[in-house]
Write a protein that holds these residues in place. Structure first.
Motif, PDB file in Angstrom:
ATOM      1  N   GLY A   1       0.830  -1.244   0.090  1.00 54.57           N
ATOM      2  CA  GLY A   1      -0.052  -0.030  -0.069  1.00 54.57           C
ATOM      3  C   GLY A   1       1.077   1.233  -0.038  1.00 54.57           C
ATOM      4  O   GLY A   1       0.375   2.353  -0.707  1.00 54.57           O
ATOM      5  N   ARG A   2       1.969   1.233   0.895  1.00 54.52           N
ATOM      6  CA  ARG A   2       2.708   2.480   0.980  1.00 54.52           C
ATOM      7  C   ARG A   2       3.309   2.804  -0.428  1.00 54.52           C
ATOM      8  O   ARG A   2       3.599   3.887  -0.834  1.00 54.52           O
ATOM      9  N   MET A   3       3.749   1.800  -1.001  1.00 54.88           N
ATOM     10  CA  MET A   3       4.537   1.620  -2.528  1.00 54.88           C
ATOM     11  C   MET A   3       3.553   2.479  -3.407  1.00 54.88           C
ATOM     12  O   MET A   3       3.949   3.282  -4.294  1.00 54.88           O
ATOM     13  N   ARG A   4       2.366   1.809  -3.569  1.00 54.29           N
ATOM     14  CA  ARG A   4       1.428   2.118  -4.410  1.00 54.29           C
ATOM     15  C   ARG A   4       0.902   3.863  -4.113  1.00 54.29           C
ATOM     16  O   ARG A   4       0.965   4.580  -5.020  1.00 54.29           O
ATOM     17  N   GLU A   5       0.716   4.222  -2.803  1.00 49.43           N
ATOM     18  CA  GLU A   5       0.267   5.535  -2.367  1.00 49.43           C
ATOM     19  C   GLU A   5       1.677   6.645  -2.515  1.00 49.43           C
ATOM     20  O   GLU A   5       1.236   7.792  -2.787  1.00 49.43           O
ATOM     21  N   VAL A  13       5.261  -3.085  -8.515  1.00 45.16           N
ATOM     22  CA  VAL A  13       4.936  -3.868  -7.556  1.00 45.16           C
ATOM     23  C   VAL A  13       4.258  -5.470  -7.910  1.00 45.16           C
ATOM     24  O   VAL A  13       4.630  -6.482  -6.967  1.00 45.16           O
ATOM     25  N   ALA A  14       3.653  -5.493  -8.877  1.00 48.62           N
ATOM     26  CA  ALA A  14       3.119  -7.016  -9.505  1.00 48.62           C
ATOM     27  C   ALA A  14       4.302  -7.564  -9.660  1.00 48.62           C
ATOM     28  O   ALA A  14       4.243  -8.932  -9.218  1.00 48.62           O
ATOM     29  N   ARG A  15       5.407  -7.175 -10.420  1.00 48.32           N
ATOM     30  CA  ARG A  15       6.331  -7.988 -10.595  1.00 48.32           C
ATOM     31  C   ARG A  15       7.008  -8.448  -9.383  1.00 48.32           C
ATOM     32  O   ARG A  15       7.552  -9.589  -9.329  1.00 48.32           O
ATOM     33  N   ARG A  16       7.305  -7.657  -8.382  1.00 44.60           N
ATOM     34  CA  ARG A  16       7.718  -7.948  -6.977  1.00 44.60           C
ATOM     35  C   ARG A  16       7.037  -9.211  -6.614  1.00 44.60           C
ATOM     36  O   ARG A  16       7.537 -10.199  -5.736  1.00 44.60           O
ATOM     37  N   LEU A  17       5.836  -9.124  -6.732  1.00 46.96           N
ATOM     38  CA  LEU A  17       4.863 -10.079  -5.972  1.00 46.96           C
ATOM     39  C   LEU A  17       5.004 -11.380  -6.699  1.00 46.96           C
ATOM     40  O   LEU A  17       4.850 -12.396  -5.915  1.00 46.96           O
ATOM     41  N   VAL A  18       5.207 -11.240  -7.990  1.00 49.67           N
ATOM     42  CA  VAL A  18       5.553 -12.768  -8.886  1.00 49.67           C
ATOM     43  C   VAL A  18       6.642 -13.283  -8.116  1.00 49.67           C
ATOM     44  O   VAL A  18       6.942 -14.350  -7.965  1.00 49.67           O
ATOM     45  N   ARG A  19       7.800 -12.569  -8.184  1.00 50.86           N
ATOM     46  CA  ARG A  19       9.124 -12.963  -7.516  1.00 50.86           C
ATOM     47  C   ARG A  19       8.627 -13.626  -6.091  1.00 50.86           C
ATOM     48  O   ARG A  19       9.223 -14.663  -5.774  1.00 50.86           O
ATOM     49  N   VAL A  37       0.762 -14.161 -10.713  1.00 48.30           N
ATOM     50  CA  VAL A  37       0.738 -13.792 -12.315  1.00 48.30           C
ATOM     51  C   VAL A  37      -0.741 -13.297 -12.620  1.00 48.30           C
ATOM     52  O   VAL A  37      -0.744 -12.312 -13.480  1.00 48.30           O
ATOM     53  N   ALA A  38      -1.681 -13.852 -12.270  1.00 51.72           N
ATOM     54  CA  ALA A  38      -2.947 -13.346 -12.508  1.00 51.72           C
ATOM     55  C   ALA A  38      -2.952 -11.755 -12.119  1.00 51.72           C
ATOM     56  O   ALA A  38      -3.733 -11.005 -12.626  1.00 51.72           O
ATOM     57  N   ALA A  39      -2.641 -11.486 -10.686  1.00 55.93           N
ATOM     58  CA  ALA A  39      -2.647 -10.077 -10.467  1.00 55.93           C
ATOM     59  C   ALA A  39      -1.832  -9.246 -11.259  1.00 55.93           C
ATOM     60  O   ALA A  39      -2.300  -7.987 -11.596  1.00 55.93           O
ATOM     61  N   TYR A  40      -0.625  -9.652 -11.899  1.00 57.08           N
ATOM     62  CA  TYR A  40       0.175  -8.858 -12.663  1.00 57.08           C
ATOM     63  C   TYR A  40      -0.621  -8.366 -14.057  1.00 57.08           C
ATOM     64  O   TYR A  40      -0.747  -7.366 -14.359  1.00 57.08           O
ATOM     65  N   CYS A  51      -6.501  -1.235  -9.997  1.00 54.43           N
ATOM     66  CA  CYS A  51      -5.575  -2.518  -9.792  1.00 54.43           C
ATOM     67  C   CYS A  51      -5.125  -2.490  -8.253  1.00 54.43           C
ATOM     68  O   CYS A  51      -4.584  -3.445  -8.004  1.00 54.43           O
ATOM     69  N   ASN A  52      -5.196  -1.291  -7.579  1.00 55.28           N
ATOM     70  CA  ASN A  52      -4.903  -1.357  -6.139  1.00 55.28           C
ATOM     71  C   ASN A  52      -5.573  -2.621  -5.527  1.00 55.28           C
ATOM     72  O   ASN A  52      -4.762  -3.408  -4.637  1.00 55.28           O
ATOM     73  N   VAL A  53      -6.842  -2.936  -5.754  1.00 49.00           N
ATOM     74  CA  VAL A  53      -7.591  -3.928  -4.849  1.00 49.00           C
ATOM     75  C   VAL A  53      -6.859  -5.196  -5.396  1.00 49.00           C
ATOM     76  O   VAL A  53      -6.803  -6.116  -4.591  1.00 49.00           O
ATOM     77  N   VAL A  54      -6.575  -5.303  -6.630  1.00 47.24           N
ATOM     78  CA  VAL A  54      -6.130  -6.610  -7.225  1.00 47.24           C
ATOM     79  C   VAL A  54      -4.615  -6.747  -6.424  1.00 47.24           C
ATOM     80  O   VAL A  54      -4.542  -7.951  -5.923  1.00 47.24           O
ATOM     81  N   LEU A  55      -3.885  -6.003  -6.389  1.00 52.25           N
ATOM     82  CA  LEU A  55      -2.673  -6.020  -5.781  1.00 52.25           C
ATOM     83  C   LEU A  55      -2.751  -6.342  -4.255  1.00 52.25           C
ATOM     84  O   LEU A  55      -2.059  -7.051  -3.704  1.00 52.25           O
ATOM     85  N   ALA A  56      -3.738  -5.703  -3.730  1.00 52.11           N
ATOM     86  CA  ALA A  56      -3.892  -6.042  -2.133  1.00 52.11           C
ATOM     87  C   ALA A  56      -4.416  -7.334  -1.984  1.00 52.11           C
ATOM     88  O   ALA A  56      -4.001  -7.917  -1.107  1.00 52.11           O
TER      89      ALA A  56
END
Length: 139
Positions: A1-5, A13-19, A37-40, A51-56
């Protein structure tokens, strides 16, 4: 959230989540990578601010998932062996033999096709210098 805001690119952010899904959750929950991958893809498709809610959702899934870095550690051992051993070829019995010459040299000789066996197949898959080496434990 902090990164997005703070204005960070949602795809970063999505790439970091995949990793994270692969490195830190790994085989403890293989669906984590599917979720990430779906979130990305969803973030790429719908963009900001939706997409904020998708990432969350992905962050929450990954946070709750069991963790295992066994794949990360195993790949580190693989890389170390690649750097420190001779680059041997694939063992002959594992090689395809599309020509008579290759068959005569021994390509494919003694190969056991796992799906055709009802019992576990005892067969070497590594070159001679790595015979008996194990990379992935406890999964």
């Amino acid at each position: 959230g902090r990164m997005r805001e703070a204005g960070e690119d949602p795809l970063y952010v999505a790439r970091r989540l995949v990793r994270f899904a692969s490195e830190d959750v790994g085989l403890a929950d293989p669906n984590a990578l599917v979720q990430a991958v779906a979130a990305y893809q969803a973030s790429h498709m719908i963009g900001m601010p939706e997409c904020n809610v998708v990432l969350a959702q992905c962050v929450a899934y990954l946070a709750r998932a069991p963790k295992s870095n066994a794949l990360y550690e195993a790949y580190g051992k693989v890389k170390e062996d690649i750097m420190n051993t001779v680059n041997e070829g694939v063992p002959l019995h594992l090689r395809n033999a599309p020509t008579d010459l290759m068959k005569n040299v021994g390509y494919g000789k003694g190969y056991q096709y796992n799906p055709n066996s009802k019992e576990p197949v005892e067969q070497d898959y590594l070159p001679e210098s790595l015979k008996g080496r194990k990379y992935l434990f406890g999964v």
